[in-house]
Write an enzyme that holds these catalytic residues in place. Structure first.
Site, PDB file in Angstrom:
ATOM      1  N   MET A 175       0.847  -1.197   0.000  1.00  0.00           N
ATOM      2  CA  MET A 175       0.000   0.000   0.000  1.00  0.00           C
ATOM      3  C   MET A 175       0.887   1.253   0.000  1.00  0.00           C
ATOM      4  O   MET A 175       1.746   1.359  -0.830  1.00  0.00           O
ATOM      5  CB  MET A 175      -0.945   0.004   1.211  1.00  0.00           C
ATOM      6  CG  MET A 175      -2.030  -1.059   1.095  1.00  0.00           C
ATOM      7  SD  MET A 175      -3.259  -0.679  -0.160  1.00  0.00           S
ATOM      8  CE  MET A 175      -4.544   0.073   0.809  1.00  0.00           C
ATOM      9  N   CYS A 176       0.724   2.128   0.949  1.00  0.00           N
ATOM     10  CA  CYS A 176       1.354   3.447   1.030  1.00  0.00           C
ATOM     11  C   CYS A 176       0.601   4.427   0.140  1.00  0.00           C
ATOM     12  O   CYS A 176       0.014   4.040  -0.864  1.00  0.00           O
ATOM     13  CB  CYS A 176       2.825   3.474   0.620  1.00  0.00           C
ATOM     14  SG  CYS A 176       3.903   2.509   1.684  1.00  0.00           S
ATOM     15  N   GLY A 177       0.625   5.666   0.576  1.00  0.00           N
ATOM     16  CA  GLY A 177       0.016   6.718  -0.221  1.00  0.00           C
ATOM     17  C   GLY A 177       1.040   7.808  -0.435  1.00  0.00           C
ATOM     18  O   GLY A 177       1.851   8.092   0.455  1.00  0.00           O
TER      19      GLY A 177
ATOM     20  N   ARG B  14      -4.244   4.135   3.394  1.00  0.00           N
ATOM     21  CA  ARG B  14      -3.209   3.464   2.612  1.00  0.00           C
ATOM     22  C   ARG B  14      -1.907   3.363   3.392  1.00  0.00           C
ATOM     23  O   ARG B  14      -1.028   2.585   2.999  1.00  0.00           O
ATOM     24  CB  ARG B  14      -2.940   4.228   1.305  1.00  0.00           C
ATOM     25  CG  ARG B  14      -4.108   4.301   0.349  1.00  0.00           C
ATOM     26  CD  ARG B  14      -3.643   4.772  -1.008  1.00  0.00           C
ATOM     27  NE  ARG B  14      -2.737   3.808  -1.595  1.00  0.00           N
ATOM     28  CZ  ARG B  14      -3.118   2.809  -2.395  1.00  0.00           C
ATOM     29  NH1 ARG B  14      -4.368   2.680  -2.733  1.00  0.00           N
ATOM     30  NH2 ARG B  14      -2.237   1.971  -2.879  1.00  0.00           N
TER      31      ARG B  14
END
Lengths: 311, 223
Positions: free
Chosen positions: A1-3, A32
């Site tokens: 994920m990660c944003g 995220r």
């Protein structure tokens, strides 16, 4: 994920609202990446002859004033420092390589997070909203910011493993994705004299760019070389003194969207992070193509030339 | 016409209201890029979404006529069965993924993997599509009025691909095929239904060479 999120203001009238406009963008990406968050903000460029250093320490009680005094004395230079939670902003006219060496030899537990004429990097573990509040960023004025919300997959949840990662003077990187050849690449870069502060795969991407730029390669070329040399999934947003650049891996594995109005340019992992910006409903919105370097910045910004800033 | 303010009502309330309605004309305001707006509809209703939407908008659609007045995120109209889904702006990746039926119109550009594993849907893209579009496409028609990115129709089964512009490269087992009067009639009908002004005569047709259906040791080099 990660944003990841980036905002560049074209309309000068919005400069005082940069931090306020950026806040909901970062917070919207909490789902995220709830582990850690970080931002790079470009503001208050220091006069010629001086440089800004973003420093961090695990303890908020660290004696930053003593550090500045000792550095000024040892390097016969002017130095002033401002603490902001676990971070501090050091401004000095001492030569950069001397400052780096001095910090390495004398400032135990202090991490050099980034440096340049205008960049300031703040990052911590915790929810993005809390991290943003800790560094009092909502009231920040400036021209552009990039940010990251982290859901760790490749390494521990630590401040050092949070994004952005500095890649040179006024340059930094945020990454969404995961790299599969980071161990080997890290070893190669260590042999070439590059040092690392974490086990994070994204730090390897940042170190790779740093090493390329140090060797006189333009930022555009460095990003294009990264497409060949980095194996894995990535959408990168690279902050520069002029603006920011975006590049995705050749199969565009990780999400990314770009939006532009007369007032601003924004990038985000998902459009919902951009929806809070004024006029977003009328913005031109599109997905960046894979393996293509996009950049925005001041009029005349030439991404080919940006290596000068990193030299 | 009834208006549902997504910001005020929240996503679940908007979707459940649409699911519980018999039909009618609906407008969704303030979509703010939220995911799964107007998905799972199964009534002959019209839904106008006033703004940009997030992922999976109008997914699994049946019967309904959904229009997005803006950009659509990943997977718009994914697995739709019937009805019409129209995007006035551009669309992100995997538009119409695995969709079985109905008509998906993207008036702007669609990103990569448009029509991935399509199983009967008709997709009309007013602009260009990204790489790996119609990957493993099985049934249906994909009309591209602009250009197609790399590896168009990779590992395609039986779908028909019509492209007016250039094709960067064809994927494994995808070849150019003859445009017969029957295909031209299908294409003309699709463009008319999509309301997109393009000359059917300017398109070329691509489809499956039918060499990859089953593993054949004599064709191992082709895999």
């Amino acid at each position: 994920m990660c944003g990841i999120v980036g905002l560049y203001l074209k309309n000068k009238a919005l400069y005082p609202q940069l931090g306020e406009l950026f806040k909901p963008m970062l917070i919207e990406m909490t789902s995220r990446g709830p582990d850690s968050a970080g931002v790079a903000i470009y503001r208050d460029a220091v006069p010629e002859g001086e440089l800004k250093y973003s420093l961090a320490h695990d303890e908020t009680t660290h004696d930053w004033a003593a550090l500045a005094t000792a550095l000024a004395k040892d390097l016969s230079a002017k130095a002033r420092i401002t603490q902001c939670d676990t971070h501090a902003l050091l401004i000095t006219d001492a030569p950069e390589h001397k400052v780096q060496a001095w910090l390495r030899d004398n400032a135990t537990g202090v991490r050099l997070v980034g440096s340049g004429k205008s960049v300031e990097i703040y990052k911590e573990t915790g929810l993005p909203e809390e991290v943003y509040a800790r560094f009092d960023l909502a009231s920040a004025a400036g021209k552009h910011m990039i940010g990251h919300t982290r859901m760790a997959t490749e390494s521990a949840v630590t401040t050092a493993g949070s994004h952005p990662f500095a890649t040179g003077a006024d340059l930094c990187l945020v990454h969404n994705g995961s790299l599969s050849n980071h161990n080997r690449l890290r070893e190669e870069l260590i042999r070439k004299g590059v040092s690392f502060g974490s086990e994070n795969d994204s730090e390897v991407a940042a170190a790779y760019l740093t090493w390329k730029l140090r060797n006189g390669v333009s930022l555009k070329q460095a990003l294009e070389d990264a497409l060949d040399d980095l194996d894995g999934f990535f959408t990168f947003c690279v902050g520069t003194s002029e603006g920011f650049a975006v590049v995705r891996d050749p199969i565009a594995c990780k999400h990314a969207v770009l939006a532009e109005t007369d007032d601003w340019v924004a990038m985000a992992t998902e459009y919902r992070a951009i929806a809070s910006l004024p006029g977003s409903d009328k913005a031109r919105i599109w997905e960046p193509k894979p393996a293509t370097v996009y950049s925005w910045g001041d009029e005349g910004m030439n991404i080919e030339e940006l290596a000068r800033g990193a030299a | 016409m009834s208006t549902l303010d997504l910001q005020e009502l929240g996503l679940r309330k908007v979707n459940s209201t649409l699911h519980n309605a018999d039909a009618g004309e609906w407008t969704v305001s303030n979509p703010s890029g939220q995911h799964a707006i107007a998905c799972g509809l199964d009534k002959p209703m019209t839904v106008d979404i006033q703004g940009h939407v997030g992922f999976y908008c109008a997914g699994m659609n049946q019967q309904a006529d959904v229009t997005v007045h803006g950009h659509a995120g990943v997977g718009v109209g994914e697995n739709m069965m019937s009805g019409v889904v129209r995007v006035k702006g551009n669309a992100s990746q995997a538009a119409g993924a695995t969709a079985h039926g109905g008509l998906l119109v993207i008036e702007g550009d669609a990103s990569s993997r448009c029509g991935i594993s399509m199983k009967g849907v008709d997709i009309v893209v007013g602009g260009s599509v990204g790489h790996m579009s119609a990957f493993m496409a099985q049934v249906g028609n994909l009309v591209i009025c602009g250009d197609a990115g790399e590896a168009l129709g990779d590992s395609i089964y039986e779908a028909r691909l019509f492209v007016a512009g250039s094709v960067e490269s064809l994927g494994a087992d995808c070849i150019e095929k003859e445009m017969t009067p029957e295909h031209l009639a299908t294409l003309t009908d699709l463009l008319t239904r999509a309301g997109i002004d393009a000359d059917p005569a300017s398109f070329r047709r691509y489809g499956s060479a039918r060499q990859l259906y089953h593993f054949d040791i004599d064709k191992a080099d082709a895999y």
